[in-house]
Write a protein that holds these residues in place. Structure first.
Motif, PDB file in Angstrom:
ATOM      1  N   THR A  18      -7.290  67.402  -7.952  1.00 13.42           N
ATOM      2  CA  THR A  18      -5.956  67.959  -7.853  1.00 13.42           C
ATOM      3  C   THR A  18      -5.018  67.222  -8.789  1.00 13.42           C
ATOM      4  O   THR A  18      -5.317  66.122  -9.270  1.00 13.42           O
ATOM      5  CB  THR A  18      -5.425  67.836  -6.415  1.00 13.42           C
ATOM      6  OG1 THR A  18      -5.228  66.445  -6.117  1.00 13.42           O
ATOM      7  CG2 THR A  18      -6.405  68.430  -5.413  1.00 13.42           C
ATOM      8  N   ALA A  19      -3.848  67.817  -9.033  1.00 19.55           N
ATOM      9  CA  ALA A  19      -2.861  67.173  -9.898  1.00 19.55           C
ATOM     10  C   ALA A  19      -2.420  65.837  -9.305  1.00 19.55           C
ATOM     11  O   ALA A  19      -2.264  64.847 -10.024  1.00 19.55           O
ATOM     12  CB  ALA A  19      -1.660  68.097 -10.086  1.00 19.55           C
ATOM     13  N   GLN A  60       5.476  62.089  -6.643  1.00 21.41           N
ATOM     14  CA  GLN A  60       4.893  63.019  -5.676  1.00 21.41           C
ATOM     15  C   GLN A  60       5.805  64.220  -5.431  1.00 21.41           C
ATOM     16  O   GLN A  60       5.322  65.331  -5.171  1.00 21.41           O
ATOM     17  CB  GLN A  60       4.648  62.303  -4.343  1.00 21.41           C
ATOM     18  CG  GLN A  60       3.430  61.404  -4.320  1.00 21.41           C
ATOM     19  CD  GLN A  60       3.200  60.838  -2.943  1.00 21.41           C
ATOM     20  OE1 GLN A  60       3.895  59.931  -2.511  1.00 21.41           O
ATOM     21  NE2 GLN A  60       2.232  61.391  -2.239  1.00 21.41           N
ATOM     22  N   ARG A  61       7.116  63.980  -5.508  1.00 21.68           N
ATOM     23  CA  ARG A  61       8.072  65.061  -5.245  1.00 21.68           C
ATOM     24  C   ARG A  61       8.357  65.900  -6.493  1.00 21.68           C
ATOM     25  O   ARG A  61       9.127  66.855  -6.438  1.00 21.68           O
ATOM     26  CB  ARG A  61       9.383  64.474  -4.713  1.00 21.68           C
ATOM     27  CG  ARG A  61       9.248  63.776  -3.364  1.00 21.68           C
ATOM     28  CD  ARG A  61      10.600  63.505  -2.740  1.00 21.68           C
ATOM     29  NE  ARG A  61      11.390  62.564  -3.520  1.00 21.68           N
ATOM     30  CZ  ARG A  61      11.415  61.255  -3.301  1.00 21.68           C
ATOM     31  NH1 ARG A  61      10.663  60.732  -2.341  1.00 21.68           N
ATOM     32  NH2 ARG A  61      12.172  60.461  -4.037  1.00 21.68           N
ATOM     33  N   SER A  62       7.744  65.523  -7.620  1.00 16.42           N
ATOM     34  CA  SER A  62       7.989  66.226  -8.875  1.00 16.42           C
ATOM     35  C   SER A  62       6.917  67.276  -9.139  1.00 16.42           C
ATOM     36  O   SER A  62       5.877  67.304  -8.473  1.00 16.42           O
ATOM     37  CB  SER A  62       8.019  65.221 -10.044  1.00 16.42           C
ATOM     38  OG  SER A  62       8.990  64.229  -9.844  1.00 16.42           O
ATOM     39  N   ASP A  63       7.185  68.121 -10.114  1.00 17.40           N
ATOM     40  CA  ASP A  63       6.197  69.103 -10.569  1.00 17.40           C
ATOM     41  C   ASP A  63       5.281  68.380 -11.560  1.00 17.40           C
ATOM     42  O   ASP A  63       5.548  68.332 -12.758  1.00 17.40           O
ATOM     43  CB  ASP A  63       6.900  70.291 -11.231  1.00 17.40           C
ATOM     44  CG  ASP A  63       5.912  71.372 -11.675  1.00 17.40           C
ATOM     45  OD1 ASP A  63       4.692  71.177 -11.506  1.00 17.40           O
ATOM     46  OD2 ASP A  63       6.366  72.410 -12.194  1.00 17.40           O
ATOM     47  N   ILE A  64       4.205  67.812 -11.049  1.00 20.64           N
ATOM     48  CA  ILE A  64       3.349  66.960 -11.865  1.00 20.64           C
ATOM     49  C   ILE A  64       2.757  67.714 -13.046  1.00 20.64           C
ATOM     50  O   ILE A  64       2.642  67.196 -14.159  1.00 20.64           O
ATOM     51  CB  ILE A  64       2.232  66.349 -10.988  1.00 20.64           C
ATOM     52  CG1 ILE A  64       2.859  65.434  -9.930  1.00 20.64           C
ATOM     53  CG2 ILE A  64       1.241  65.564 -11.842  1.00 20.64           C
ATOM     54  CD1 ILE A  64       1.875  64.855  -8.939  1.00 20.64           C
ATOM     55  N   ASP A  65       2.376  68.965 -12.827  1.00 24.44           N
ATOM     56  CA  ASP A  65       1.771  69.748 -13.901  1.00 24.44           C
ATOM     57  C   ASP A  65       2.726  69.964 -15.069  1.00 24.44           C
ATOM     58  O   ASP A  65       2.291  70.205 -16.198  1.00 24.44           O
ATOM     59  CB  ASP A  65       1.302  71.111 -13.366  1.00 24.44           C
ATOM     60  CG  ASP A  65       0.053  70.970 -12.496  1.00 24.44           C
ATOM     61  OD1 ASP A  65      -0.772  70.087 -12.803  1.00 24.44           O
ATOM     62  OD2 ASP A  65      -0.088  71.721 -11.524  1.00 24.44           O
ATOM     63  N   ALA A  66       4.028  69.867 -14.810  1.00 20.13           N
ATOM     64  CA  ALA A  66       5.021  70.100 -15.862  1.00 20.13           C
ATOM     65  C   ALA A  66       5.321  68.831 -16.666  1.00 20.13           C
ATOM     66  O   ALA A  66       6.035  68.896 -17.677  1.00 20.13           O
ATOM     67  CB  ALA A  66       6.313  70.635 -15.249  1.00 20.13           C
ATOM     68  N   TRP A  73       6.752  59.103 -18.405  1.00 19.00           N
ATOM     69  CA  TRP A  73       7.565  59.458 -17.228  1.00 19.00           C
ATOM     70  C   TRP A  73       7.604  58.286 -16.254  1.00 19.00           C
ATOM     71  O   TRP A  73       8.671  57.927 -15.735  1.00 19.00           O
ATOM     72  CB  TRP A  73       6.979  60.696 -16.548  1.00 19.00           C
ATOM     73  CG  TRP A  73       7.839  61.281 -15.466  1.00 19.00           C
ATOM     74  CD1 TRP A  73       8.711  62.325 -15.579  1.00 19.00           C
ATOM     75  CD2 TRP A  73       7.905  60.839 -14.096  1.00 19.00           C
ATOM     76  NE1 TRP A  73       9.324  62.563 -14.373  1.00 19.00           N
ATOM     77  CE2 TRP A  73       8.851  61.669 -13.444  1.00 19.00           C
ATOM     78  CE3 TRP A  73       7.278  59.852 -13.360  1.00 19.00           C
ATOM     79  CZ2 TRP A  73       9.165  61.525 -12.098  1.00 19.00           C
ATOM     80  CZ3 TRP A  73       7.599  59.700 -12.017  1.00 19.00           C
ATOM     81  CH2 TRP A  73       8.530  60.522 -11.395  1.00 19.00           C
TER      82      TRP A  73
END
Length: 309
Positions: A18-19, A60-66, A73
């Motif tokens: 998973t991401a 964890q609260r971010s859009d990791i895929d982006a 980062w």
């Protein structure tokens, strides 16, 4: 220095496809460097580890895929969080009891067990960094110590690359004017640490004065938790008498030479517990600075505690 996983951290053995799983693997690999960056900005291991943990929670609260550059980062986020803590810490330190010194970190034989320290983050360097403004310190540590480009520093500080270049330049000039002018041979440094220990333990004021620079300064950080000098002590004779007087009050204690922030230091063990770390600044073969860290909250980075021999 490693720390136990937080309850908010996912299991590193699960969800690797998973991401979040891939991000965790990358984060754990990068953690020593992140802690080193935060420690360079804050001078506190505990605060540095809290900052890095906060960076993970934000990830964890971010859009990791982006996120295209996960390393960038994480370094940027860690730096911003550390800078926020540093600014608030400056206010808290105004109410600190007695002198404030950075938190020492024992240099382990295995680098993987130590905070991600560059050679530039010596004890002398950390003490000088305390005299810089938060922005100057951040620009200097991120660029000169950890090698970020000024564009990357600018992203972390929310300033232009040109502005960060000026901050780093001012910081560099200040650091160069305050840091020891001559490198000390490690063997000479260790020899003086051992001679210092012998003189203190035997109460040899004359012998101690002989290895102290006439203008030597002793700084003792007890944080109001343990007894320590509330103000720096100036002059070889006064420093020698203070040291021998304090030591004479202990019925049983032990000195050990260890490695702290990449250089020799003196570990004091009292009743089987770490009682303090003494770090010596040396120039021209004489001790010019005696920094004693006695605040128990600042001794957590000394992981080689009292082990039976």
């Amino acid at each position: 220095m490693s720390r136990p996983p937080d309850m908010n951290e996912p299991d590193a053995t699960a969800g690797q496809d998973t991401a979040v799983g891939r991000a965790l693997a990358h984060f754990e690999e990068l953690r020593p460097r992140l802690v080193g960056v935060a420690y360079g900005l804050l001078g506190s291991v505990a605060e540095a580890e809290d900052v890095v943990q906060d960076a993970w929670l934000r990830l964890q609260r971010s859009d990791i895929d982006a996120i295209e550059d996960l390393t960038g980062w994480l370094v940027t986020t860690t730096s911003r969080l550390a800078l926020d803590v540093l600014r608030s810490a400056r206010v808290r330190r105004e109410a600190y009891v007695g002198p404030w010194l950075p938190e020492p970190v024992e240099t382990a034989a295995d680098p993987a067990d130590s905070v991600g320290l560059a050679d530039s983050l010596s004890w002398a360097m950390l003490v000088v960094l305390e005299t810089l403004s938060p922005a100057e310190r951040a620009a200097f540590v991120l660029h000169d110590v950890f090698g970020l480009t000024f564009d990357e520093v600018g992203a972390a500080l929310g300033r232009s690359a040109a502005a960060c270049r000026k901050l780093a330049s001012r910081a560099r000039e200040h650091v160069e004017s305050r840091r020891p002018r001559f490198d000390v041979d490690p063997e000479e440094h260790r020899h003086l640490v051992e001679a210092f220990s012998r003189a203190v333990r035997s109460g040899d004021i004359a012998g101690l004065t002989a290895i102290l620079d006439p203008e030597a300064v002793l700084t003792s950080d007890g944080g109001g938790v343990v007894r320590a000098a509330r103000n720096p002590i100036h002059g070889a004779d006064k420093v020698a008498r203070f040291l021998t007087g304090v030591t004479a009050k202990y019925i049983e204690y032990e000195h050990r030479v260890t490695s702290v922030n990449g250089g020799p230091a003196l570990l004091t063990v009292i009743g089987g517990e770490v009682g303090g770390i003494t770090l010596l600044g040396i120039e021209h073969g004489r001790i010019v600075a005696v920094d004693m860290v006695r605040n128990p909250d600042k001794l957590n980075g000394i992981h080689e505690v009292h082990r039976p021999r």
